[in-house]
Design a protein around this motif. Structure first.
Motif, PDB file in Angstrom:
ATOM      1  N   GLN A 409       0.833  -1.203   0.000  1.00  0.00           N
ATOM      2  CA  GLN A 409       0.000   0.000   0.000  1.00  0.00           C
ATOM      3  C   GLN A 409       0.876   1.265   0.000  1.00  0.00           C
ATOM      4  OE1 GLN A 409      -3.697   0.001   2.252  1.00  0.00           O
ATOM      5  NE2 GLN A 409      -3.370  -2.091   2.969  1.00  0.00           N
ATOM      6  N   MET A 410       1.955   1.235   0.769  1.00  0.00           N
ATOM      7  CA  MET A 410       2.862   2.390   0.814  1.00  0.00           C
ATOM      8  C   MET A 410       3.529   2.612  -0.547  1.00  0.00           C
ATOM      9  SD  MET A 410       2.500   3.552   3.863  1.00  0.00           S
ATOM     10  CE  MET A 410       3.856   4.616   4.349  1.00  0.00           C
ATOM     11  N   LYS A 411       3.889   1.512  -1.181  1.00  0.00           N
ATOM     12  CA  LYS A 411       4.555   1.599  -2.483  1.00  0.00           C
ATOM     13  C   LYS A 411       3.627   2.258  -3.511  1.00  0.00           C
ATOM     14  CE  LYS A 411       6.957  -1.496  -5.532  1.00  0.00           C
ATOM     15  NZ  LYS A 411       7.160  -2.901  -5.913  1.00  0.00           N
ATOM     16  N   TYR A 412       2.358   1.921  -3.405  1.00  0.00           N
ATOM     17  CA  TYR A 412       1.334   2.483  -4.299  1.00  0.00           C
ATOM     18  C   TYR A 412       1.253   4.004  -4.113  1.00  0.00           C
ATOM     19  CZ  TYR A 412      -3.451   3.049  -6.225  1.00  0.00           C
ATOM     20  OH  TYR A 412      -4.550   3.434  -6.945  1.00  0.00           O
ATOM     21  N   ALA A 413       1.185   4.416  -2.853  1.00  0.00           N
ATOM     22  CA  ALA A 413       1.117   5.859  -2.558  1.00  0.00           C
ATOM     23  C   ALA A 413       2.375   6.566  -3.075  1.00  0.00           C
ATOM     24  CB  ALA A 413       0.953   6.083  -1.058  1.00  0.00           C
ATOM     25  N   HIS A 414       3.519   5.912  -2.881  1.00  0.00           N
ATOM     26  CA  HIS A 414       4.785   6.495  -3.321  1.00  0.00           C
ATOM     27  C   HIS A 414       4.810   6.647  -4.841  1.00  0.00           C
ATOM     28  CE1 HIS A 414       9.033   7.406  -3.405  1.00  0.00           C
ATOM     29  NE2 HIS A 414       9.179   6.482  -4.320  1.00  0.00           N
ATOM     30  N   LYS A 415       4.397   5.599  -5.546  1.00  0.00           N
ATOM     31  CA  LYS A 415       4.436   5.611  -7.014  1.00  0.00           C
ATOM     32  C   LYS A 415       3.533   6.708  -7.577  1.00  0.00           C
ATOM     33  CE  LYS A 415       4.633   2.571 -10.996  1.00  0.00           C
ATOM     34  NZ  LYS A 415       4.544   1.217 -11.558  1.00  0.00           N
ATOM     35  N   LYS A 416       2.426   6.962  -6.906  1.00  0.00           N
ATOM     36  CA  LYS A 416       1.494   7.983  -7.382  1.00  0.00           C
ATOM     37  C   LYS A 416       1.857   9.381  -6.882  1.00  0.00           C
ATOM     38  CE  LYS A 416      -2.936   7.056  -7.587  1.00  0.00           C
ATOM     39  NZ  LYS A 416      -4.302   6.588  -7.234  1.00  0.00           N
ATOM     40  N   GLY A 417       2.888   9.484  -6.076  1.00  0.00           N
ATOM     41  CA  GLY A 417       3.293  10.800  -5.580  1.00  0.00           C
ATOM     42  C   GLY A 417       2.354  11.383  -4.540  1.00  0.00           C
ATOM     43  N   THR A 418       1.634  10.526  -3.829  1.00  0.00           N
ATOM     44  CA  THR A 418       0.705  10.999  -2.803  1.00  0.00           C
ATOM     45  C   THR A 418       1.482  11.594  -1.623  1.00  0.00           C
ATOM     46  OG1 THR A 418      -0.728   9.157  -3.420  1.00  0.00           O
ATOM     47  CG2 THR A 418      -1.255  10.295  -1.358  1.00  0.00           C
ATOM     48  N   PRO A 419       1.179  12.842  -1.217  1.00  0.00           N
ATOM     49  CA  PRO A 419       2.000  13.464  -0.171  1.00  0.00           C
ATOM     50  C   PRO A 419       1.774  12.901   1.236  1.00  0.00           C
ATOM     51  CG  PRO A 419       0.328  15.009  -0.977  1.00  0.00           C
ATOM     52  CD  PRO A 419       0.272  13.810  -1.859  1.00  0.00           C
ATOM     53  N   TRP A 420       0.555  12.496   1.572  1.00  0.00           N
ATOM     54  CA  TRP A 420       0.264  12.034   2.929  1.00  0.00           C
ATOM     55  C   TRP A 420      -0.345  10.636   2.914  1.00  0.00           C
ATOM     56  CZ3 TRP A 420       1.723  14.765   7.215  1.00  0.00           C
ATOM     57  CH2 TRP A 420       2.049  16.124   7.019  1.00  0.00           C
ATOM     58  N   VAL A 421       0.070   9.816   3.884  1.00  0.00           N
ATOM     59  CA  VAL A 421      -0.564   8.516   4.071  1.00  0.00           C
ATOM     60  C   VAL A 421      -1.099   8.456   5.500  1.00  0.00           C
ATOM     61  CG1 VAL A 421      -0.128   6.045   4.341  1.00  0.00           C
ATOM     62  CG2 VAL A 421       0.723   7.245   2.323  1.00  0.00           C
ATOM     63  N   LEU A 422      -2.292   7.904   5.637  1.00  0.00           N
ATOM     64  CA  LEU A 422      -2.955   7.845   6.934  1.00  0.00           C
ATOM     65  C   LEU A 422      -3.214   6.377   7.265  1.00  0.00           C
ATOM     66  CD1 LEU A 422      -5.962  10.146   7.833  1.00  0.00           C
ATOM     67  CD2 LEU A 422      -5.999   7.729   8.375  1.00  0.00           C
ATOM     68  N   LEU A 423      -2.747   5.926   8.409  1.00  0.00           N
ATOM     69  CA  LEU A 423      -2.922   4.526   8.808  1.00  0.00           C
ATOM     70  C   LEU A 423      -3.648   4.451  10.147  1.00  0.00           C
ATOM     71  CD1 LEU A 423       0.391   5.132   8.315  1.00  0.00           C
ATOM     72  CD2 LEU A 423       0.426   2.647   8.258  1.00  0.00           C
ATOM     73  N   MET A 439       4.947  11.670   3.102  1.00  0.00           N
ATOM     74  CA  MET A 439       5.748  10.798   2.239  1.00  0.00           C
ATOM     75  C   MET A 439       6.987  11.497   1.697  1.00  0.00           C
ATOM     76  SD  MET A 439       4.327   7.792   2.145  1.00  0.00           S
ATOM     77  CE  MET A 439       4.667   6.921   0.598  1.00  0.00           C
ATOM     78  N   TYR A 440       7.024  12.830   1.758  1.00  0.00           N
ATOM     79  CA  TYR A 440       8.203  13.539   1.266  1.00  0.00           C
ATOM     80  C   TYR A 440       9.268  13.653   2.354  1.00  0.00           C
ATOM     81  CZ  TYR A 440       5.099  14.865  -2.567  1.00  0.00           C
ATOM     82  OH  TYR A 440       4.241  14.846  -3.634  1.00  0.00           O
ATOM     83  N   THR A 441       8.816  14.020   3.574  1.00  0.00           N
ATOM     84  CA  THR A 441       9.782  14.264   4.641  1.00  0.00           C
ATOM     85  C   THR A 441       9.999  13.040   5.524  1.00  0.00           C
ATOM     86  OG1 THR A 441       8.087  14.965   6.208  1.00  0.00           O
ATOM     87  CG2 THR A 441       8.987  16.663   4.762  1.00  0.00           C
ATOM     88  N   GLY A 442       9.079  12.081   5.486  1.00  0.00           N
ATOM     89  CA  GLY A 442       9.180  10.930   6.373  1.00  0.00           C
ATOM     90  C   GLY A 442       8.594  11.190   7.751  1.00  0.00           C
TER      91      GLY A 442
END
Lengths: 463, 463
Positions: A409-423, A439-442
């Motif tokens: 799921q994280m890889k998907y967000a990364h590939k699409k350039g999504t800035p925020w992931v919420l878990l 996803m940019y700053t970690g």
């Protein structure tokens, strides 16, 4: 069975990032056109061939894409038609063709709708056109034009406003170093007369239009081939070398060609355009990216007044905009004497310029602001209302649709350039909170469900 | 010479007001698609005929617009080709055709670009399509589709989100009274099995898809012609008459068809969609404009799961949206087993609905906010800087380009629906002020030049 996949030569698919960037340019152009009072029209992709043919010269007619008549297109074809060859036959079995530019459909539109329109009629049009040219770098068989024209007035305010519109579009796009070349067809006519070749300004225009491509020697050869005498050419060449500020060039021609009526009209027009620009801006013309270029000719035969062309400096890409005044565009469709002036941005070239100068904003792409990750039916159930709350606050959001492994799921967000992931795992859900990761700053933090919307709005719109 | 003017049958010109209204709808759809994480792609107007043919049935193939090959298209044609008739000949002299829908180009796109894409791939696409249908009211040869599809996941969250997207688009457009019909292809398959006609669900779908057009008697006749026995039809009809809330209809079929595996899958899916909608909204399904309609079939053969159709109530216009799940759309292009679900808004029908319900805002048209009137070179000179200041403040403004009579200039503003007109004669200019007239109310006031921008901003954006 596997089918050979492909798309027609010279055409292109545009992915999400390309579409977003193209729309970014088009939206800026649209906003400026509307700011200046131009209104949109759209015309069909297909036009009758009777409308299209004969408008673009012999070469243009050959480059038209023709659409086969529906049904039994062969019914009416005679052996004589076949014997006459494919150029004739094409006109028997096709009555429609794809739009070749936006100018001819515009002229057709104005004549067909003249009784509904308020003149002066100011329209813009941003649609694809099709030409069967040999594809090469920067030249496609399907490409977009963005045209603005005003017909029904000879006011030179329109010319001045074209300069202002080009400047405003470029300012918004961030393009700083460019030159708007301007010339006048009557000045070219005066030059013809002055060298004793009255009436041959069209041949002159076609030849000097190629200056960029074939150089001065090439133009000289071309002029010789088109019947200009050696002494005429010798007399002409110094005119092309007149350089200086707009005012200096204008003054030079005003003196040199002062006895010619055609020059007088051109000089007056160019002077008025200068005055209008200075009055509107309160700035002297020296501050404008404007150049009076006696070698600017524009190939098209219908121009009769001021002509324009825009080149972005220090980028190896041809002109990105051009246009001019025409006195009788609608004459061929039965409405004589409707003068107008218009210009066009080439979307594909502007796109290339923006890429070359790295001028697109970082986040042009339309992807979501935040992707929600879930691990099972329970966490999905916990996140769904939040997903809707985010969207309700105009935050673009998606829930990854399956309970795949976190890494996937994280890889998907990364590939699409999504800035925020919420878990949210079961522990977070119990605490009514979520983990939010940039996803940019970690950067990662736990935040209560009630605060997520406000936090993200702050980050996204005031960051 | 006057040329016969016209545009191809079934195509349309769109004037400023129509374009503005069409964009109003498309912008809302685009915003909602992006809010839900769909990204735009665009594909060429022309596709290879090898991609298009065989995808839309025999009738569809006949309705494709074919584009004549460029150059000497007749070169390779043999007398045998001619003898074989026009259907064969068309494929010899044409290798390209115009896009017939957005689904096949999407499938082609996914397979060609599969290695660049992140799956699940969510795309939207809003482009014109062309069909050689007989034009009639509401049916055109060039029309726009607005599609959203997600491929690469079987999550029913996608189905639930389609319902939410349709609701959100309608909420934004102001459409309140509508019904989203839903059914499941597996339920139709189970019905076939239940009446002893296993494997004939496609024929069943084609027949009941016509229910709206030909009524129940017509469907019975159609089923007879397609080989269904009288007792099968008698057994089938009561199934179509099952009515009630979504939950009631679902319960009915769950009991009546419980022994059939296909019914089980359909019931489970439809139950999950209900759960997801309730979890996302926190509302019971009764509050949704959703109807489980066992007679909804959708004609297209590629659907395999849930299917949708949307009808606006109390308006005599066909369905404005439809879609469904397909399990193997890309199989024909060599990529098997990529499941997906998608739906489409028909722009032209939505437009008709919006007009019928009078839902377009009053000021959709893109025209200027204010028109400046001038009487001579002096007043033009006085107004030009103000014109630029207005535009600098994002107020759409134009200066009528000629010093025509006041009456003519006012008539122009009126015809274009311009809300404000600004005049300045020599007296006003001396006082550094202008007359401002509201064209709707007739209200007129004199105001200083320095205050005009602020005044108009206030009126236009906070009025």
């Amino acid at each position: 069975m596997k089918i050979e996949l492909g798309i027609p030569k010279g055409t292109r698919d545009f992915g999400p990032e390309q579409v977003a960037k193209r729309h970014y340019i088009m939206n800026h152009i649209r906003e400026v056109f509307e700011l200046f009072g131009y209104e949109p029209i759209e015309t069909p992709a297909m036009e009758l061939l009777s409308v299209l043919t004969g408008k673009y010269g012999e070469e243009g007619d050959q480059l038209l894409f023709r659409v086969l008549n529906s049904g039994d297109f062969w019914k009416e074809v005679s052996p004589e038609d076949v014997a006459k060859g494919s150029a004739h036959l094409a006109n028997v079995i096709c009555e429609k063709g794809l739009r070749y530019d936006l100018t001819v459909p515009f002229a057709r539109y104005v004549v067909m709708h003249q009784h509904e329109l308020a003149f002066p009629f100011k329209r813009y049009q941003m649609q694809p056109v099709w030409r069967g040219d040999s594809p090469q770098k920067g030249r496609y068989r399907e490409f977009y034009q963005c045209d603005a024209d005003v017909v029904g007035t000879d006011s030179l305010l329109c010319e001045a406003e074209i300069v202002l519109m080009i400047m405003e579009v470029f300012r918004r796009l961030g393009i700083e170093d460019y030159t708007i070349k301007i010339n006048h067809r009557e000045l070219l006519r005066a030059m013809s007369e002055w060298i004793g070749a009255a009436g041959q300004e069209q041949a002159l225009c076609v030849a000097i239009d190629k200056l960029d491509k074939i150089g001065q020697e090439g133009v000289v050869r071309e002029l010789q081939e088109r019947g200009f005498a050696q002494n005429q050419i010798q007399q002409l060449l110094p005119l092309f070398e007149v350089k200086g500020t707009y005012a200096e060039v204008l003054k030079h021609f005003a003196q040199q060609l002062k006895e010619l009526a055609s020059a007088k009209k051109a000089i007056e027009d160019l002077q008025t355009i200068q005055n209008l620009l200075e009055e509107a801006s309160g700035q002297p013309l020296d501050t404008f990216p404007l150049m009076l270029d006696p070698t600017l000719a524009r190939g098209l035969s219908y121009y009769t007044g001021a002509i324009f062309e825009v080149k972005v400096n220090n980028v190896a890409i041809g002109s990105v905009s051009g246009g001019g005044r025409y006195d009788n565009l609608t004459g061929t469709f039965g409405k004589e004497g409707l003068t107008g002036v218009g210009f066009s941005f080439g979307l594909d070239r502007l796109y290339d310029v923006m890429e070359a100068l790295d001028l697109f904003p970082k986040n042009t792409r339309a992807g979501v602001d935040v992707m929600l990750v879930h691990f099972d039916t329970e966490s999905r159930k916990g996140l769904l209302p939040l997903l809707q709350r985010l969207r309700g606050a105009s935050i673009k959001a998606e829930l990854y649709p399956q309970a795949d492994k976190l890494k996937k799921q994280m890889k998907y967000a990364h590939k699409k350039g999504t800035p925020w992931v919420l878990l949210a795992g079961s522990e977070e859900l119990q605490r009514q909170s979520v983990q939010l990761k940039n996803m940019y700053t970690g950067e990662q933090l736990e935040i209560s469900m009630d605060e997520v919307v406000g936090f993200l709005k702050q980050k996204l719109y005031n960051g």
